[in-house]
Design a protein around this motif. Structure first.
Motif, PDB file in Angstrom:
ATOM      1  N   MET A   1       4.148   0.290  -2.240  1.00 54.69           N
ATOM      2  CA  MET A   1       4.218  -1.114  -2.637  1.00 54.69           C
ATOM      3  C   MET A   1       4.273  -1.971  -1.382  1.00 54.69           C
ATOM      4  O   MET A   1       5.089  -1.727  -0.496  1.00 54.69           O
ATOM      5  CB  MET A   1       5.453  -1.377  -3.502  1.00 54.69           C
ATOM      6  CG  MET A   1       5.306  -0.916  -4.915  1.00 54.69           C
ATOM      7  SD  MET A   1       6.751  -1.208  -5.931  1.00 54.69           S
ATOM      8  CE  MET A   1       7.193  -2.863  -5.523  1.00 54.69           C
ATOM      9  N   THR A   2       3.415  -2.971  -1.319  1.00 55.63           N
ATOM     10  CA  THR A   2       3.336  -3.849  -0.163  1.00 55.63           C
ATOM     11  C   THR A   2       2.813  -5.199  -0.625  1.00 55.63           C
ATOM     12  O   THR A   2       2.564  -5.398  -1.813  1.00 55.63           O
ATOM     13  CB  THR A   2       2.444  -3.229   0.929  1.00 55.63           C
ATOM     14  OG1 THR A   2       2.463  -4.059   2.071  1.00 55.63           O
ATOM     15  CG2 THR A   2       1.035  -3.024   0.452  1.00 55.63           C
ATOM     16  N   THR A   3       2.647  -6.126   0.307  1.00 57.05           N
ATOM     17  CA  THR A   3       2.087  -7.420  -0.070  1.00 57.05           C
ATOM     18  C   THR A   3       0.592  -7.269  -0.339  1.00 57.05           C
ATOM     19  O   THR A   3      -0.043  -6.321   0.130  1.00 57.05           O
ATOM     20  CB  THR A   3       2.306  -8.463   1.039  1.00 57.05           C
ATOM     21  OG1 THR A   3       1.620  -8.043   2.211  1.00 57.05           O
ATOM     22  CG2 THR A   3       3.779  -8.654   1.327  1.00 57.05           C
ATOM     23  N   HIS A   4       0.055  -8.198  -1.097  1.00 54.15           N
ATOM     24  CA  HIS A   4      -1.357  -8.116  -1.475  1.00 54.15           C
ATOM     25  C   HIS A   4      -2.269  -8.256  -0.255  1.00 54.15           C
ATOM     26  O   HIS A   4      -3.309  -7.586  -0.168  1.00 54.15           O
ATOM     27  CB  HIS A   4      -1.679  -9.194  -2.512  1.00 54.15           C
ATOM     28  CG  HIS A   4      -3.048  -9.081  -3.083  1.00 54.15           C
ATOM     29  ND1 HIS A   4      -3.457  -7.996  -3.822  1.00 54.15           N
ATOM     30  CD2 HIS A   4      -4.118  -9.896  -3.002  1.00 54.15           C
ATOM     31  CE1 HIS A   4      -4.707  -8.157  -4.176  1.00 54.15           C
ATOM     32  NE2 HIS A   4      -5.142  -9.315  -3.701  1.00 54.15           N
ATOM     33  N   ALA A   5      -1.868  -9.079   0.705  1.00 45.36           N
ATOM     34  CA  ALA A   5      -2.677  -9.246   1.921  1.00 45.36           C
ATOM     35  C   ALA A   5      -2.742  -7.941   2.717  1.00 45.36           C
ATOM     36  O   ALA A   5      -3.815  -7.546   3.197  1.00 45.36           O
ATOM     37  CB  ALA A   5      -2.099 -10.364   2.784  1.00 45.36           C
ATOM     38  N   LYS A   6      -1.618  -7.253   2.856  1.00 46.38           N
ATOM     39  CA  LYS A   6      -1.612  -5.980   3.573  1.00 46.38           C
ATOM     40  C   LYS A   6      -2.391  -4.925   2.800  1.00 46.38           C
ATOM     41  O   LYS A   6      -3.064  -4.079   3.394  1.00 46.38           O
ATOM     42  CB  LYS A   6      -0.184  -5.497   3.805  1.00 46.38           C
ATOM     43  CG  LYS A   6       0.545  -6.259   4.871  1.00 46.38           C
ATOM     44  CD  LYS A   6       1.936  -5.706   5.055  1.00 46.38           C
ATOM     45  CE  LYS A   6       2.717  -6.550   6.039  1.00 46.38           C
ATOM     46  NZ  LYS A   6       4.099  -6.112   6.163  1.00 46.38           N
TER      47      LYS A   6
END
Length: 116
Positions: A35-40
Motif C-alpha cells: 500500500m502506497t500513495t497513488h503517485a508512487k
C-alpha cells in the motif's frame, strides 16, 4: 543536482527517488502487495514490471542487473525462483493498481499495488 530523465519526481534527490523505488519493489516482491500513495504506485509499475521481465530470462546477467537495482538478496531470490516462472507465458501487465481513497492524515490518494 542531476534530475531523473523522465517520469514524476517523488521528492528529494534522484538517489532518494531510486531508493524509494528499490525498496517499494523489494517489498512488493516479498509480500506480493504493497500500500502506497497513488503517485508512487504509478511510478512503481513500470519499474517493477521491467524487473519481472528481466527475471523471466533467468540467466546470471539478468540476476546481476536486477541486483544492481534492488540490492535485497531475499527479494531477488524470490523474484527469480517464484515470481518470474509464474509469469513465463504472460507478455506483460504483471501488476494491478487499486485505488483505496484518501489517507486519513493528509488526504493523499492511496493505492494498493499487487501482483496479478
Amino acid at each position: 543536482m542531476p534530475r531523473p530523465k523522465k517520469g514524476k519526481r517523488l521528492g528529494g534527490s534522484p538517489e532518494n527517488q531510486r531508493r524509494i523505488l528499490s525498496n517499494l519493489t523489494a517489498d512488493l516482491i516479498e509480500y506480493e502487495s504493497v500500500m502506497t500513495t497513488h503517485a508512487k504506485a504509478k511510478v512503481l509499475r513500470p519499474y517493477a514490471e521491467k524487473m519481472i521481465t528481466k527475471a523471466r530470462r533467468g540467466d546470471l546477467h539478468a540476476r546481476r542487473t536486477v541486483l544492481k537495482k534492488i540490492p535485497n538478496n531475499d527479494a531477488v531470490t524470490k523474484l527469480f525462483d517464484e515470481v518470474a516462472p509464474r509469469y513465463a507465458d504472460r507478455p506483460g501487465g504483471y501488476l494491478r493498481i487499486i485505488k483505496l481513497g484518501p489517507r486519513r492524515g493528509d488526504g493523499a490518494e492511496m493505492a494498493k499495488v499487487e501482483l496479478v
